[in-house]
Design an enzyme around this catalytic site. Structure first.
Site, short mmCIF file in Angstrom:
data_model
loop_
_atom_site.label_atom_id
_atom_site.label_comp_id
_atom_site.label_asym_id
_atom_site.label_seq_id
_atom_site.Cartn_x
_atom_site.Cartn_y
_atom_site.Cartn_z
N SER A 1 -4.96 -0.28 14.29
CA SER A 1 -5.77 0.94 14.43
C SER A 1 -6.28 1.00 15.86
O SER A 1 -6.39 -0.03 16.53
CB SER A 1 -6.97 0.88 13.48
OG SER A 1 -7.90 1.89 13.76
N ARG B 1 -1.91 0.98 -7.85
CA ARG B 1 -1.86 2.04 -8.87
C ARG B 1 -0.47 2.11 -9.48
O ARG B 1 0.45 2.70 -8.89
CB ARG B 1 -2.29 3.36 -8.24
CG ARG B 1 -3.76 3.35 -7.84
CD ARG B 1 -4.19 4.57 -7.08
NE ARG B 1 -3.80 4.52 -5.67
CZ ARG B 1 -4.26 5.36 -4.74
NH1 ARG B 1 -5.13 6.29 -5.07
NH2 ARG B 1 -3.85 5.27 -3.49
N ASP C 1 -2.76 -6.42 -5.83
CA ASP C 1 -3.82 -6.24 -4.85
C ASP C 1 -3.63 -7.35 -3.82
O ASP C 1 -3.70 -8.53 -4.17
CB ASP C 1 -5.18 -6.35 -5.54
CG ASP C 1 -6.35 -6.02 -4.62
OD1 ASP C 1 -6.19 -6.16 -3.39
OD2 ASP C 1 -7.42 -5.64 -5.14
N TYR D 1 -15.19 -3.24 10.29
CA TYR D 1 -13.84 -2.66 10.23
C TYR D 1 -13.12 -2.89 11.56
O TYR D 1 -11.98 -3.34 11.59
CB TYR D 1 -13.91 -1.16 9.91
CG TYR D 1 -12.54 -0.52 9.97
CD1 TYR D 1 -11.56 -0.85 9.03
CD2 TYR D 1 -12.21 0.40 10.97
CE1 TYR D 1 -10.29 -0.29 9.10
CE2 TYR D 1 -10.95 0.96 11.04
CZ TYR D 1 -9.99 0.61 10.10
OH TYR D 1 -8.72 1.16 10.17
N GLY E 1 0.83 -1.21 0.00
CA GLY E 1 0.00 0.00 0.00
C GLY E 1 0.85 1.25 0.00
O GLY E 1 0.58 2.22 0.72
N ALA E 2 1.91 1.24 -0.85
CA ALA E 2 2.89 2.34 -0.82
C ALA E 2 2.53 3.51 -1.72
O ALA E 2 3.32 4.45 -1.86
CB ALA E 2 4.27 1.79 -1.22
N THR E 3 1.34 3.49 -2.33
CA THR E 3 1.02 4.54 -3.31
C THR E 3 0.48 5.82 -2.67
O THR E 3 0.29 6.81 -3.35
CB THR E 3 -0.01 4.03 -4.34
OG1 THR E 3 -1.12 3.47 -3.64
CG2 THR E 3 0.60 2.98 -5.25
N GLY F 1 -0.51 7.93 1.51
CA GLY F 1 -0.65 7.87 2.97
C GLY F 1 0.55 7.32 3.71
O GLY F 1 1.71 7.64 3.41
N LYS G 1 -9.60 -5.10 12.47
CA LYS G 1 -8.41 -4.57 13.14
C LYS G 1 -8.17 -5.27 14.49
O LYS G 1 -7.02 -5.38 14.94
CB LYS G 1 -8.52 -3.04 13.29
CG LYS G 1 -8.37 -2.31 11.96
CD LYS G 1 -7.04 -2.62 11.27
CE LYS G 1 -6.80 -1.77 10.04
NZ LYS G 1 -5.49 -2.02 9.41
#
Length: 254
Positions: free
Chosen positions: A142, A37, A62, A155, A11-13, A15, A159
């Site tokens: 989280s 992405r 993904d 959610y 998820g490095a694209t 944030g 977590k």
């Protein structure tokens, strides 16, 4: 032959993942960055290579797809000497009570936040064990993994699962001297709320009205603190909140 340490960041694209990539590049780690992405991955990898002179491998995948995660196995043996895995890919979808929840949203959260984290960890922890030089796994949880809040149901459950998996991994990987750290942010201003509200930017902005949330860089620095401890020290768990947030539902808005 690569001598630098290697970090793999999912998820490095955007944030927290992107902030981690920048910070670890600054610390001269070579990087494997993944995300959905391609354009963003390519542009980030070019920038980090140019600015910091490190090596970067970018993989579009993904984490929900077992088949796509297997792309990691196509990397050369040198790239499989991963020292740090940052399981950052995660998301929330919707904010509805359980009786009117969208089951497609549930699937996306469970498949990304739990199963995706497991698929990536399975591959990379196997490398760490066979490399026989330890390693460090950072799982992004989280505050929602410590408390359950109104309409957060599924959610929060995902977590809480991450919180439990941190403990399980720590036990299972102990004989291999692999550290496991859970980092649990409170409100962080990233694309998180925009994703939760499916592109409704106005609604997403209101989440952060009246107080200063955490920034992605704050969490990247917290992760670096955990990773940069001496070999005999493991930070098991860190809960990081904005000063204005006491719990999931207690915020000081001014």
């Amino acid at each position: 032959m690569m001598m630098s340490k290697i970090a793999l960041i999912t998820g490095a694209t955007a944030g927290i993942g992107e902030a981690c990539a920048r910070l670890f590049a600054q610390q001269k780690y070579d990087l494997i960055i993944t995300g959905r992405r391609t354009e963003r991955l390519t542009s980030l990898s070019q920038e980090l290579t140019d600015v910091y002179g490190i090596k970067v491998t970018a993989l579009t995948m993904d984490v929900r797809s077992k088949e796509e995660v297997q792309k990691l196995e196509t990397l050369s043996d040198d790239w499989k000497k991963v020292d740090v895995l940052i399981n950052n890919a995660g998301l929330s979808q919707g904010l509805d009570p359980i009786n009117s929840g969208n089951t497609d949203d549930w699937d996306v959260m469970i498949d990304t936040n739990i199963k995706g984290l497991l698929y990536v960890t399975k591959v990379v922890s196997t490398w760490m064990v066979s490399n026989a030089r330890g390693g460090h796994i950072i799982n992004i949880g989280s505050i929602a993994g410590k408390e359950t809040y109104l309409n957060g149901n599924v959610y929060c459950a995902t977590k809480h699962a991450v919180d439990s998996l941190n403990k399980a991994m720590r036990i299972d990987l102990l004989p291999h001297k692999i550290k496991v750290t859970g980092i649990h942010p409170g409100a962080v201003e990233t694309e998180f709320s925009e994703v939760r509200f499916k592109g409704d930017t106005e609604r997403a902005k209101k989440v952060y009205d009246g107080y200063e949330p955490l920034h992605a860089q704050d969490i990247a620095e917290t992760i670096w603190f955990a990773v940069s401890r001496p070999a005999h020290v493991n930070i098991n768990d860190m809960l990081v909140m904005p000063t204005a947030q006491a719990s999931t539902s207690h915020l000081l808005r001014e």
